[in-house]
Enzyme design. Structure first.
Site, short mmCIF file in Angstrom:
data_model
loop_
_atom_site.label_atom_id
_atom_site.label_comp_id
_atom_site.label_asym_id
_atom_site.label_seq_id
_atom_site.Cartn_x
_atom_site.Cartn_y
_atom_site.Cartn_z
N CYS A 1 -5.70 3.00 -3.70
CA CYS A 1 -4.23 3.52 -2.77
C CYS A 1 -2.48 2.08 -3.29
CB CYS A 1 -4.03 3.72 -1.65
SG CYS A 1 -5.39 4.80 -0.88
N ASP B 1 3.67 -5.12 7.77
CA ASP B 1 2.16 -3.53 7.55
C ASP B 1 1.08 -4.76 8.03
OD1 ASP B 1 0.03 -3.10 6.60
OD2 ASP B 1 0.62 -1.80 5.06
N GLN C 1 -4.66 -5.31 6.16
CA GLN C 1 -5.56 -6.49 5.99
C GLN C 1 -5.51 -8.09 6.95
OE1 GLN C 1 -7.51 -5.56 4.39
NE2 GLN C 1 -7.07 -3.66 3.76
N LYS D 1 -10.09 -1.99 11.07
CA LYS D 1 -10.25 -2.89 10.44
C LYS D 1 -10.56 -4.13 10.73
CE LYS D 1 -7.40 -1.13 7.08
NZ LYS D 1 -7.96 -0.44 5.42
N HIS E 1 1.05 -1.06 0.17
CA HIS E 1 -0.10 0.34 0.27
C HIS E 1 1.01 1.24 -0.09
CE1 HIS E 1 -3.09 2.29 1.87
NE2 HIS E 1 -4.10 2.05 1.51
N1 PMP Z 1 -1.86 -1.24 3.95
C1 PMP Z 1 -2.56 -2.08 3.86
C2 PMP Z 1 -2.21 -3.19 3.17
C3 PMP Z 1 -3.59 -1.04 3.76
O1 PMP Z 1 -4.75 -2.30 3.21
C4 PMP Z 1 -3.61 -0.10 4.15
C5 PMP Z 1 -6.05 0.29 3.95
N2 PMP Z 1 -6.47 -0.04 3.07
C6 PMP Z 1 -3.19 0.91 4.96
C7 PMP Z 1 -1.36 0.24 4.93
C8 PMP Z 1 -3.87 1.85 5.07
O2 PMP Z 1 -4.13 1.85 6.44
P1 PMP Z 1 -4.57 3.06 6.99
O3 PMP Z 1 -5.73 3.81 6.44
O4 PMP Z 1 -5.13 2.56 8.93
O5 PMP Z 1 -3.72 3.98 7.63
#
Ligand code: PMP
Length: 393
Positions: A351, A188, A191, A214, A112
């Protein structure tokens, strides 16, 4: 025994909508909202800043939430830092480590932007960044990470589950490779936490970035940074709540977690998050994983059988199903799903532009699942996509 239909009463919005966008953010169960209302209506004050009873009660609830979240993650209280989201957690590591020109970071093409941009920005300081390419289904081969590591590598930053492919990377193996080579690792877990059972201690990463909003079913505006060694980074922000002593000449920082949480935190959010992890724990993460992955794999298989529909990612996947109807823009497909059947899916680049580029498409439609989704919702998604594919292409 975990029964998804049974918990839907806790998510009133699901009466009206088919919510298949939990990878972006999950719906919030009633007990979490109730815990936050309880704070606002019955004892709201600031955290750690007063002797009066409301301040004490607020502090106790906030710190109880930290205990609950630390236990849920399988970690220790002092090492569990509350943040606003996964993004902030990752940035705190990028800004908090001591970097020198020539240092090296290994990350991947399935990140991401939140786990890519903070490392790319370090190039301004002379830090080099290597971006490892995944297998075609989005899975990172640990050997490729091993090959990318050099004498200068300081950190390997990798996602557990890709939000674009739904692929799961072996973060335990990758962390052990990082450590064997004398570097640190950041996972990270945006998910994975709450969606998959895993043991933080077995993964043994130096940093884990976790969203509260999440899989842990907390409210938006909450996240966690888990630090294996609380001295490994410097706090990004300083100010109220972070120091023991201050003179005009300097200050002495509090120990973790206090030194990492400057200013008034998201108190109601953290209290809600504490309730969220209790809720998830009571359902059972293993059962949630089995349920969500069952829905995702069923949806992926059935969508891929539709003429003119392309599904991406591995067959054995986490709760994320990216697809396209050939000839249609993913945003149009998402709009039609919403307008005709109130099915809420995400569309676009999610993103993660480098991941989307690997697929050689402009974007995808993404259905993602939560503990509260039902097989009937997969049926509706598949039938509606089939109708779109047969009538509009
Ligand atoms: N990393 C991953 C793999 C994500 O899927 C996301 C959110 N879609 C994020 C980071 C960013 O998360 P946050 O909105 O909690 O900052």
């Amino acid at each position: 025994m975990f029964d998804p239909s049974d918990i839907r009463k806790d998510f009133p919005v699901l009466k009206e909508y088919v919510y298949l966008d939990s990878a972006a953010t999950t719906q919030t169960p009633r007990p979490v909202v109730d815990a936050m209302c309880d704070y606002f209506y019955n004892y709201a004050a600031n955290h750690g800043r007063g002797a009066h009873r409301l301040a004490r009660e607020t502090t106790n609830h906030y710190e109880d939430a930290r205990e609950a979240v630390a236990e849920f993650l399988g970690g220790d209280y002092e090492h569990t830092i509350f943040t606003r989201n996964t993004t902030e957690s990752i940035n705190m590591v990028a800004l908090g480590l001591d970097w020198e020109a020539g240092d090296h970071v290994v990350t991947t093409h399935v990140e991401h932007h939140s786990n890519l941009l903070p490392w790319l920005r370090l190039k301004e300081k002379g830090v080099e960044v290597t971006v490892v390419t995944p297998d075609p289904d989005g899975t990172i081969n640990p050997n490729d990470v091993d090959s990318a590591i050099t004498e200068q590598t300081k950190l390997v930053a990798i996602t557990h589950v890709s939000n674009v492919f739904g692929s799961v990377s072996d973060v335990e193996e990758i962390t052990s490779i990082a450590h064997r080579n004398g570097c640190m690792s950041l996972v990270d877990a945006a998910q994975s936490v709450g969606h998959m059972s895993f043991d933080l201690n077995k993964i043994d990463c130096d940093f884990m970035a976790v969203p509260g909003h999440k899989g842990m079913l907390g409210p938006q505006g909450t996240g966690v940074l888990y630090l294996k060694d609380t001295d490994s980074i410097k706090p990004t922000y300083l100010g109220g709540g972070t120091v023991y002593a201050v003179t005009e000449d300097g200050y002495k920082l509090e120990d973790a977690p206090g030194c990492f949480e400057a200013g008034t935190p998201n108190i109601p959010g953290v209290i809600g998050l504490g309730r969220g992890v209790e809720y998830v724990k009571a359902l059972g993460v293993e059962d949630i994983q089995q349920h969500e992955e069952g829905l995702a794999m069923d949806a992926a298989r059935r969508l891929s059988e539709i003429d003119k529909v392309e599904v991406y990612g591995p067959m054995k996947r986490a709760a994320v199903v990216p697809f396209n109807v050939i000839g249609l823009n993913p945003h149009d497909v998402a709009m039609i799903l919403d307008e005709t059947k109130k099915i809420c899916v995400r569309s676009g680049h999610h993103c993660a532009i480098p991941s989307i580029k690997l697929l050689k498409v402009e974007g995808t439609v993404r259905a993602s699942f939560g503990a509260y989704n039902l097989p009937e919702e997969v049926d509706l998604l598949v039938d509606t996509v089939e109708q779109i594919a047969t009538t509009l292409t």
